[in-house]
Motif scaffolding. Structure first.
Motif, PDB file in Angstrom:
ATOM      1  N   LYS A 185       0.818  -1.217   0.000  1.00  0.00           N
ATOM      2  CA  LYS A 185       0.000   0.000   0.000  1.00  0.00           C
ATOM      3  C   LYS A 185       0.849   1.263   0.000  1.00  0.00           C
ATOM      4  O   LYS A 185       0.378   2.342  -0.370  1.00  0.00           O
ATOM      5  N   ARG A 210      -3.583 -12.225  -6.972  1.00  0.00           N
ATOM      6  CA  ARG A 210      -2.877 -11.596  -5.863  1.00  0.00           C
ATOM      7  C   ARG A 210      -2.188 -12.708  -5.074  1.00  0.00           C
ATOM      8  O   ARG A 210      -2.503 -13.883  -5.239  1.00  0.00           O
ATOM      9  N   GLU A 259      -2.379 -13.787  -2.097  1.00  0.00           N
ATOM     10  CA  GLU A 259      -3.225 -14.648  -1.262  1.00  0.00           C
ATOM     11  C   GLU A 259      -3.917 -15.740  -2.081  1.00  0.00           C
ATOM     12  O   GLU A 259      -4.262 -16.795  -1.541  1.00  0.00           O
ATOM     13  N   GLU A 313     -12.524 -11.742  -2.254  1.00  0.00           N
ATOM     14  CA  GLU A 313     -11.497 -10.709  -2.166  1.00  0.00           C
ATOM     15  C   GLU A 313     -11.789  -9.613  -1.151  1.00  0.00           C
ATOM     16  O   GLU A 313     -10.958  -9.309  -0.301  1.00  0.00           O
ATOM     17  N   ASN A 314     -12.945  -8.995  -1.225  1.00  0.00           N
ATOM     18  CA  ASN A 314     -13.184  -7.785  -0.440  1.00  0.00           C
ATOM     19  C   ASN A 314     -14.666  -7.591  -0.145  1.00  0.00           C
ATOM     20  O   ASN A 314     -15.501  -8.455  -0.450  1.00  0.00           O
ATOM     21  N   THR A 315     -14.988  -6.450   0.430  1.00  0.00           N
ATOM     22  CA  THR A 315     -16.365  -6.146   0.826  1.00  0.00           C
ATOM     23  C   THR A 315     -17.329  -6.224  -0.352  1.00  0.00           C
ATOM     24  O   THR A 315     -18.434  -6.764  -0.231  1.00  0.00           O
ATOM     25  N   PHE A 347     -10.097 -11.954   1.716  1.00  0.00           N
ATOM     26  CA  PHE A 347      -8.687 -11.577   1.748  1.00  0.00           C
ATOM     27  C   PHE A 347      -8.497 -10.209   2.419  1.00  0.00           C
ATOM     28  O   PHE A 347      -7.571 -10.020   3.195  1.00  0.00           O
ATOM     29  N   ASP A 348      -9.360  -9.238   2.092  1.00  0.00           N
ATOM     30  CA  ASP A 348      -9.276  -7.894   2.668  1.00  0.00           C
ATOM     31  C   ASP A 348     -10.276  -7.746   3.807  1.00  0.00           C
ATOM     32  O   ASP A 348     -11.269  -8.486   3.860  1.00  0.00           O
ATOM     33  N   GLN A 395     -11.668 -13.669   8.165  1.00  0.00           N
ATOM     34  CA  GLN A 395     -10.558 -13.013   7.478  1.00  0.00           C
ATOM     35  C   GLN A 395      -9.463 -14.020   7.172  1.00  0.00           C
ATOM     36  O   GLN A 395      -9.113 -14.854   8.019  1.00  0.00           O
ATOM     37  N   GLU A 406      -6.200 -13.664   6.798  1.00  0.00           N
ATOM     38  CA  GLU A 406      -5.009 -13.569   7.647  1.00  0.00           C
ATOM     39  C   GLU A 406      -5.275 -14.168   9.021  1.00  0.00           C
ATOM     40  O   GLU A 406      -4.401 -14.827   9.603  1.00  0.00           O
TER      41      GLU A 406
END
Length: 643
Positions: free
Chosen positions: A29, A70, A72, A114-116, A138-139, A158, A160
């Motif tokens: 980032k 990506r 992940e 991946e995300n929201t 992932f996010d 999540q 992670e």
């Protein structure tokens, strides 16, 4: 190379031999790069395996994997494959309708995403996914989506956090994950890849570990990388092409560098990372080609004149060199005993100007690709001949490969070390090909027909669709690709179009649109085109028409150079002047002097102005979805054939 039985076993072997070598390199980032070595990469994957076992995942369970390329993604992929689970991948561009069909048909209780935004999509279709109980992101996911998931009885976790909990689970359950990994076999199902649906409802292609692994030994020779050498990856990994490429990279202990097919990002990564390899679809190389020519046209003057001269001179020398050194497709005796005396003098005389062009012009183009660039590998669509010849002439090695999702996917690819122009190489070891006529009779070499494939890469079948599997598999085990091809005297494959794309005119003429479209798209004023031979009702016509998408930047530059005034681009592009310009370009390109027959010429065309978008007119693999384009521009198609 000794073949392991599963993909995770290959990664384990590589990690044991090259623990400190960088496996994954991606943007952070803050703008820097994050490195993960092979030891950590493999351990992260096994930690995720542990967390899945803790959730109750069993061998053979189908797990959705809805994300773009990506770091992940590969960690999750290797993690779930290690315990015998099966991934069902798709990209973030998938619609709710697509996801509803794919995830429900596969019966996925767990979906990794991946995300929201992707979590929201999946929650919106929860009614069609009765088995869904867990989403892994992932996010970080926004609180409203987490709350919505809880209300629907779905756990939202999540990635992670799962790796951490899986790490602790492995401490408490020593060697359980490793034991599951050992149980894996060659013929175990690894993935169900639903085709992008360019011609209708997606079909779930079942690929085993062995389907992927069969390709690796020969690809290590043709697309070679040394440990730690970098490959720049820009394509959607849910497609079999990019996925196989990443297995090729990882199995050679090389480094996956995650980038994007955006000019500014890609060029910056070339300069900073100095990759050895770029696997990409034709449109990526077309964009580079167009960018180079556009830049030179803007430069103008003597620089542009020199550029055109050296490109033309180098292309001529390369064509002679390929003939003399047998680096072009051969369909009979090439009479080298005749051609060497005839061509050796021009070959020698043209070589010094080629060296000068390389020093003055082409060296700058090659420098854009970094210090170490070895080759581009193009697949996933037809590679235009003019672009192929251009990169060969400027000294940038771009090798073309061919395959389908159903063949995991690679059937053949030109070797980097000894490419043969306008072929996709010989079939890989472990793969057989044959060319047959419409009655299934084997034609042999140098005759055009339908390409069929047999061997260790061919799919296990379409998921829950034995009827569809039977349509593409012959009784003796050959897969019908649906592609037209011809085998050279050296058994290289040269593609000649797709049967399903074949246009049949009222006079009975069979026409392949791809070569015509490739020629049209070589015009600086044409960004894209689609050749059509049926009206809006699907009725065959007497002659061909085309929908043409002009290149806005070049059309506006033409207007400026010729003093044409206009209020807006739409007015300009539909003006009589620009129409006549395009008319001249089309007539000149698709003509007898360029090898086209009279019935292959474009009789009429309509202009469209909206650039093609992924998920609308083109698939995620950047292939034109012909049926969809004809639906979107139904009125234009009707107008084509009403004149």
């Amino acid at each position: 190379m000794k073949l392991e039985e599963t993909v995770p076993k290959i990664i384990r072997s590589v990690a044991q031999k090259n623990p400190e070598t960088v496996a994954q390199l991606s943007h952070s980032k803050t703008g820097s790069y994050v490195e993960i070595n092979y030891h950590d990469f493999f351990q992260y994957a096994l930690d995720f395996s542990g967390s899945l076992l803790e959730l109750g995942v069993k061998r053979g369970d189908k797990i959705g994997l809805i994300a773009d390329n990506r770091r992940e993604w590969e960690q999750a992929d290797v993690g779930l494959l290690s315990i015998g689970a099966v991934d069902v991948p798709r990209g973030c561009d998938a619609t709710e309708k697509d996801l509803s069909y794919i995830l429900s048909f596969a019966g996925c209780a767990i979906v990794i995403t991946e995300n929201t935004a992707q979590v929201r999509k999946i929650l919106n279709i929860k009614d069609s996914l009765p088995e869904l109980r867990t989403i892994i992101a992932f996010d970080p996911v926004d609180d409203p989506e987490k709350q919505h998931a809880a209300e629907l009885g779905v756990s939202c976790l999540q990635f992670e956090d799962m790796k951490k909990s899986g790490h602790e689970w492995r401490k408490r359950n020593i060697d359980v994950v490793e034991s599951e990994l050992e149980k894996g076999h060659w013929d175990d199902l690894a993935t169900i890849i639903f085709t992008s649906g360019t011609t209708g409802t997606p079909k779930g292609v079942m690929l085993s570990h062995g389907n992927f692994i069969t390709q690796l030994p020969d690809l290590h020779i043709r697309i070679f990388l040394n440990p730690g050498e970098r490959a720049l990856c820009v394509l959607p990994v849910w497609h079999a092409y990019q996925r196989a490429v990443e297995y090729v990279i990882l199995s050679q202990a090389a480094t996956i560098c995650y980038s994007k097919p955006i000019g500014s990002v890609l060029l910056a990564d070339f300069q900073k990372l100095n990759p050895y390899l770029l696997p990409a679809v034709p449109r990526v190389f077309e964009a580079v080609y167009d960018g180079i020519w556009r830049k030179m046209r803007k430069t103008g003057g003597i620089a542009y004149a020199m550029f055109r001269f050296f490109v033309a001179e180098s292309e001529l020398w390369c064509s002679i060199d390929r003939r003399l050194r047998r680096k072009e497709a051969r369909f009979g005796n090439d009479y080298l005993g005749f051609w060497w005396p005839v061509l050796v003098l021009p070959w020698l005389l043209l070589y010094p100007p080629r060296l000068l062009g390389s020093l003055l012009v082409f060296r700058k183009i090659r420098a854009m690709l970094g210090k170490n660039f070895r080759a581009g590998v193009v697949g996933g669509g037809a590679f235009p001949a003019n672009i192929d010849k251009f990169f060969w002439a400027v000294g940038v090695n771009v090798v073309e490969g061919y395959g389908l999702t159903e063949t995991a996917p690679i059937v053949g690819v030109r070797p980097i070390a000894c490419p043969v122009m306008r072929t996709v190489g010989t079939p890989l070891k472990g793969v057989e090909v044959r060319v047959v006529d419409d009655d299934g009779m084997i034609l042999g070499k140098c005759k055009k027909g339908s390409l069929q494939v047999k061997g260790g890469t061919v799919m296990k079948g379409y998921y829950k669709r034995d009827d569809l599997t039977a349509k593409v598999m012959t009784s003796d085990g050959w897969f019908d690709t649906g592609d037209l091809a011809i085998l050279t005297v050296d058994n290289e494959i040269q593609l000649r179009g797709r049967k399903k794309d074949t246009i049949v005119l009222m006079g009975g003429e069979n026409i392949e649109p791809l070569p015509i479209e490739g020629k049209l798209n070589s015009s600086p004023y044409i960004s894209a085109s689609i050749v059509i031979g049926t009206n809006e009702k699907g009725e065959d016509q007497r002659a061909l028409g085309a929908l043409v998408l002009p290149s806005q930047e070049d059309v506006e530059q033409y207007a400026k150079d010729n003093g044409i005034s206009y209020n807006d681009y739409d007015e300009l592009v539909h003006s009589e002047t620009i129409r006549k310009l395009l008319e001249r370009e089309i007539a000149d390109l698709v003509s007898a002097k360029n090898g086209f027959k009279a019935f292959e010429r474009i009789n009429t065309f309509e202009i469209i102005t909206k650039p093609f978008e992924i998920g609308v007119e083109i698939s995620a693999k950047q292939e034109m979805m012909r049926y969809r384009i004809c639906e979107i521009y139904r009125d234009k198609v009707a107008k084509l054939f009403s004149k």
